[in-house]
Motif scaffolding. Structure first.
Motif, short mmCIF file in Angstrom:
data_model
loop_
_atom_site.label_atom_id
_atom_site.label_comp_id
_atom_site.label_asym_id
_atom_site.label_seq_id
_atom_site.Cartn_x
_atom_site.Cartn_y
_atom_site.Cartn_z
N GLY A 481 25.16 -11.99 -48.95
CA GLY A 481 24.91 -13.01 -47.92
C GLY A 481 25.40 -14.38 -48.30
N ARG A 482 26.21 -14.47 -49.35
CA ARG A 482 26.76 -15.78 -49.72
C ARG A 482 27.82 -16.20 -48.71
N PRO A 483 28.16 -17.49 -48.68
CA PRO A 483 29.10 -17.98 -47.66
C PRO A 483 30.48 -17.36 -47.75
N THR A 484 31.00 -16.95 -46.61
CA THR A 484 32.34 -16.35 -46.54
C THR A 484 33.06 -16.86 -45.31
N ARG A 485 34.36 -16.70 -45.30
CA ARG A 485 35.17 -17.00 -44.13
C ARG A 485 35.28 -15.74 -43.27
N ARG A 486 35.27 -15.94 -41.96
CA ARG A 486 35.47 -14.80 -41.07
C ARG A 486 36.90 -14.30 -41.16
N ASN A 502 28.63 -14.03 -38.78
CA ASN A 502 29.04 -15.11 -39.68
C ASN A 502 29.50 -16.31 -38.85
N PRO A 503 28.55 -17.05 -38.28
CA PRO A 503 28.91 -18.21 -37.45
C PRO A 503 29.26 -19.41 -38.32
N GLN A 504 30.38 -19.33 -39.01
CA GLN A 504 30.70 -20.30 -40.06
C GLN A 504 30.78 -21.74 -39.55
N GLU A 505 31.15 -21.92 -38.29
CA GLU A 505 31.27 -23.29 -37.75
C GLU A 505 29.91 -23.99 -37.67
N CYS A 506 28.82 -23.21 -37.71
CA CYS A 506 27.47 -23.78 -37.54
C CYS A 506 26.69 -23.84 -38.84
N LEU A 507 27.27 -23.38 -39.94
CA LEU A 507 26.53 -23.27 -41.18
C LEU A 507 26.60 -24.54 -42.01
N TRP A 514 33.59 -21.47 -50.72
CA TRP A 514 33.62 -20.37 -49.77
C TRP A 514 34.52 -19.27 -50.31
N THR A 515 34.25 -18.05 -49.87
CA THR A 515 35.14 -16.93 -50.18
C THR A 515 35.73 -16.41 -48.89
N SER A 516 36.77 -15.62 -49.01
CA SER A 516 37.44 -15.07 -47.83
C SER A 516 37.39 -13.56 -47.88
N LEU A 517 37.31 -12.96 -46.73
CA LEU A 517 37.30 -11.50 -46.64
C LEU A 517 38.71 -10.98 -46.42
N VAL A 518 39.12 -10.05 -47.26
CA VAL A 518 40.43 -9.40 -47.10
C VAL A 518 40.18 -7.93 -46.84
N ARG A 519 40.67 -7.43 -45.75
CA ARG A 519 40.40 -6.05 -45.35
C ARG A 519 41.26 -5.05 -46.12
N ARG A 520 40.60 -3.93 -46.48
CA ARG A 520 41.33 -2.80 -47.01
C ARG A 520 41.12 -1.62 -46.07
N PRO A 526 35.76 -3.91 -46.62
CA PRO A 526 36.19 -5.24 -47.01
C PRO A 526 35.85 -5.56 -48.46
N SER A 527 36.66 -6.40 -49.05
CA SER A 527 36.34 -6.95 -50.37
C SER A 527 36.57 -8.44 -50.30
N ARG A 528 35.93 -9.20 -51.16
CA ARG A 528 36.01 -10.65 -51.12
C ARG A 528 36.90 -11.17 -52.23
N THR A 529 37.75 -12.09 -51.90
CA THR A 529 38.57 -12.77 -52.90
C THR A 529 38.42 -14.26 -52.70
N PRO A 530 38.45 -15.07 -53.76
CA PRO A 530 38.28 -16.52 -53.60
C PRO A 530 39.38 -17.11 -52.75
N LEU A 531 39.01 -18.17 -52.04
CA LEU A 531 40.01 -18.91 -51.27
C LEU A 531 40.93 -19.66 -52.22
N ALA A 532 42.18 -19.77 -51.84
CA ALA A 532 43.12 -20.55 -52.64
C ALA A 532 42.76 -22.03 -52.53
#
Length: 532
Positions: A481-486, A502-507, A514-520, A526-532
Motif C-alpha cells: 500500500g505504499r505510494p505508487t504511480r498509476r 490509486n487516486p494519486q492526484e488526491c493523495l 514514489w514508485t512506478s508500476l511496470v506490467r509483466r 505487476p512489479s514495482r521499479t523506482p522512478l527515474a
C-alpha cells in the motif's frame, strides 16, 4: 410593577366591589315603591360588570402578546429564566441550566450556472462498482453544467438487492455537500417527470473508458436536444487517466466526503469496529470465494465434481455472463482466480501474520462452508464475521440487502490494521484506494500468478517451507500500500490501474519517493521499479 399588571389589579378590585354591592342589594331588599329604580340599578350594574370583564380580557391578551414578543427577544437571557405564576416550580424553565448551542453546519455556497439539461443514471453491479460510477457521474454532470438526478441503484443483478440510494447513502448530505459544484435533485421537476414515467426519455450507455471530450462533444448535444438523457449503464464510463486535475479531485471529493453511509449503517459499523479494537489488532480478509464469483470466473480449483457442475450450470443460467467455456486450471495459473481458503491460509502463515490476530472475513457466504474454511480456521482460530460479533436483531434490518451488508464490511475494512483481498474485484480496488487516501494504510495486494506457482511447488514437495515463506515475503515487500504511480497504457484503458485503487492526484505527498508500476505478462503480474 408593569403598567399592564397595575391595571389588571385595579380592575380586579373594582370587580370585587361591584359584586359585593350586588350581593348586598339582594340580601337586604328595597322599599316597595322603588322597584323601578331597582331594576335600573340592576341593569346598570350588569352593564358595568360586562364592560369590566371585556376590558379585563382585552388587557390580559395584550399582556400575553407583549410577553410573547419580549420572550422571543429576551427570553433566553431574561424572561425564560424568571420563575412566574405561569411556570410550575418543577418546570425545567425554573431551574438554572446551560442550554447547549447546536452549531449549524455551514453549507458551501450554491454554484450558479446555466442548466443545460438533466441526466438520469441507472448504476449497474455491486456496491463498490456503483460507488465508482456515482463519482464519475457527478464529475460528468459538473463538467457539462447539467442537473444530476440522484442515481438509481441496480436491482436486477445477481444479488437482487431492492435498496435505494437513500437506503445506503445519506442522500441529503450527498446533495448539500456538492451544491457548490453541481445541482443534484431527488427527482425530475414535475413537467419532466411525466415524460420519464411515460418512457419517452432518451436512454443510452456511454462508451466505456471515455475521456471528458467525448461527453463534451457527443453527449452534451444530446442532452440539449432531448433535455433529459438517461445513462442505463455507468460502470467504467470515465477514463482513468488524461483528465483535468479538477475532475480527478472532484471524483475523490465525491468518494471520500459526499458518499457518506446512512446513520444506521454508520452506527452499526462503528459498533463492529469498537468490538474488534477492544479485542486487539485485526486483519480484514476480503475472501472473494462466494458462489457467484466462482461461477462467473469459472474457477473450480479444490471443488468437488458436483460443485464444479453446479457452478457451470449457474454460469449458463445468466445470459449476461458472456464467457461460458472456461479452463479453470489454465485461468488459475494465469493468476485470474481468487485464492481458495486453503491457499489463503498458507499465504498468511508465509507472511508471518500472527496466529492470534483477529481475522475478519469481509465477504458473503463462503462456497463449500465449513469444509473449505477448515484450513483457515485451524491456522487462525480467531476468525470472525459480523454475524458472530453482532446479534440477529442487530442485522435483521440489513438481511436480504447485500449492498447494505457490504457497506458494513467496507467500513470495517477501512479501519483494519491490515487489509488483504484475495481477488482484485471492485471492493478490493476501492478499499485499497480509500486506505491510500487515509494515509497509505497497510494493504497487501497479492501477486496471485506468482503465488499459485509457489503454492504448487510447496504442495508437491519441490520447495521447502523456509524457501516458500522467504519467496512470498520478498514478492510482497513492495506491495503493502505504499505510494505508487498509476500505470498508463495508451489504447488499452482496461489494463491500466484503476483510478479508484490509486487516486494519486488526491493523495498527500509522502516523504519517501514514489514508485512506478511496470506490467509483466500482459498486465496480469505487476512489479514495482523506482522512478527515474
Amino acid at each position: 410593577m408593569g403598567r399592564g399588571a397595575y391595571w389588571i389589579q385595579r380592575m380586579c378590585r373594582f370587580e370585587r366591589a361591584t359584586r359585593s354591592e350586588c350581593r348586598g342589594e339582594r340580601h337586604h331588599g328595597l322599599k316597595p315603591g322603588g322597584e323601578g329604580k331597582a331594576e335600573k340599578l340592576k341593569s346598570r350594574s350588569r352593564l358595568k360588570l360586562w364592560m369590566i370583564r371585556t376590558m379585563t380580557t382585552v388587557l390580559l391578551w395584550t399582556c400575553v402578546l407583549q410577553l410573547t414578543a419580549l420572550g422571543g427577544t429576551w427570553g433566553p437571557r431574561v424572561l425564560k429564566g424568571w420563575p412566574s405564576c405561569f411556570t410550575p416550580s418543577f418546570s425545567p424553565l425554573s431551574l438554572k441550566r446551560v442550554t447547549p448551542v447546536v452549531e449549524k453546519i455551514a453549507l458551501p455556497p450554491k454554484r450558479i450556472y446555466r442548466n443545460n439539461g438533466y441526466v438520469m443514471v441507472s448504476c449497474n453491479g455491486g456496491l463498490n462498482q456503483m460507488r465508482g460510477a456515482i463519482c464519475d457521474m457527478v464529475a460528468i454532470a459538473r463538467y457539462l453544467n447539467v442537473t444530476l438526478i440522484v442515481p438509481e441503484l441496480d436491482k436486477s443483478s445477481f444479488w437482487a438487492d431492492p435498496s435505494e440510494f437513500q437506503d445506503i447513502f445519506d442522500v441529503d448530505h450527498f446533495i448539500a455537500s456538492l451544491r457548490d459544484e453541481v445541482r443534484i435533485l431527488k427527482e425530475l421537476p414535475p413537467r419532466l417527470k411525466r415524460r420519464a414515467e411515460l418512457g419517452t426519455v432518451y436512454s443510452m450507455p456511454p462508451v466505456s473508458w471515455s475521456d471528458i471530450s467525448y461527453y463534451q462533444n457527443q453527449i452534451l448535444p444530446l442532452i440539449k436536444k432531448h433535455k433529459i438523457v438517461h445513462f442505463n449503464r455507468t460502470d467504467a464510463r470515465l477514463a482513468n487517466n488524461g483528465l483535468p486535475l479538477e475532475i480527478q479531485k472532484l471524483r475523490c471529493r465525491v468518494n471520500y466526503a459526499a458518499l457518506r453511509f446512512t446513520s444506521e449503517i454508520e452506527e452499526l459499523g462503528r459498533r463492529v469496529i469498537r468490538i474488534l479494537h477492544q479485542n486487539g489488532p485485526f486483519l480484514v480478509l476480503h475472501l472473494r470465494y462466494e458462489m457467484d464469483m466462482l461461477a462467473f470466473s469459472g474457477c473450480t480449483h479444490g471443488c468437488t465434481i458436483e460443485e464444479a457442475e453446479e457452478l457451470t450450470r449457474m454460469r449458463y443460467a445468466y445470459p449476461w455472463w458472456k464467457e461460458k467455456v472456461i479452463n479453470s486450471e489454465l485461468k488459475r495459473k494465469d493468476g485470474l482466480c481468487p485464492l481458495t481458503p486453503e491457499e489463503t491460509a498458507l499465504i498468511l502463515r508465509a507472511l508471518d501474520i500472527d496466529r492470534n490476530i483477529q481475522v475478519y472475513i469481509a465477504a458473503g457466504e463462503i462456497y463449500g462452508g465449513k469444509r473449505r474454511m477448515a484450513a483457515l480456521s485451524d491456522a487462525y482460530p480467531n476468525v470472525v464475521r459480523k454475524e458472530i460479533l453482532l446479534g440477529p436483531s442487530d442485522l435483521g434490518y440489513f438481511q436480504n440487502h447485500s449492498s447494505q451488508m457490504a457497506a458494513l464490511d467496507y467500513m470495517v475494512s477501512l479501519e483494519s490494521d491490515i487489509f488483504i483481498p484475495t481477488y482484485d474485484g471492485n471492493m478490493a480496488k476501492v478499499v485499497e484506494g480509500h486506505r491510500r487516501y487515509l494515509g497509505f494504510k497497510k494493504t497487501i495486494t497479492l501477486d496471485r500468478k506468482l503465488l499459485v506457482e509457489l503454492i504448487d511447488q510447496y504442495n508437491n514437495g519441490t520447495l521447502g517451507w523456509d524457501d516458500f515463506s522467504s519467496s512470498v515475503k520478498a514478492t510482497h515487500a513492495s506491495r503493502m500500500g505504499r505510494p505508487t504511480r498509476r500505470v498508463v497504457i495508451p489504447d488499452r484503458p482496461k489494463e491500466e490501474d484503476y483510478f479508484y485503487a490509486n487516486p494519486q492526484e488526491c493523495l498527500k505527498q509522502p516523504d519517501e519517493p514514489w514508485t512506478s508500476l511496470v506490467r509483466r505478462d500482459g498486465g496480469a503480474n505487476p512489479s514495482r521499479t523506482p522512478l527515474a
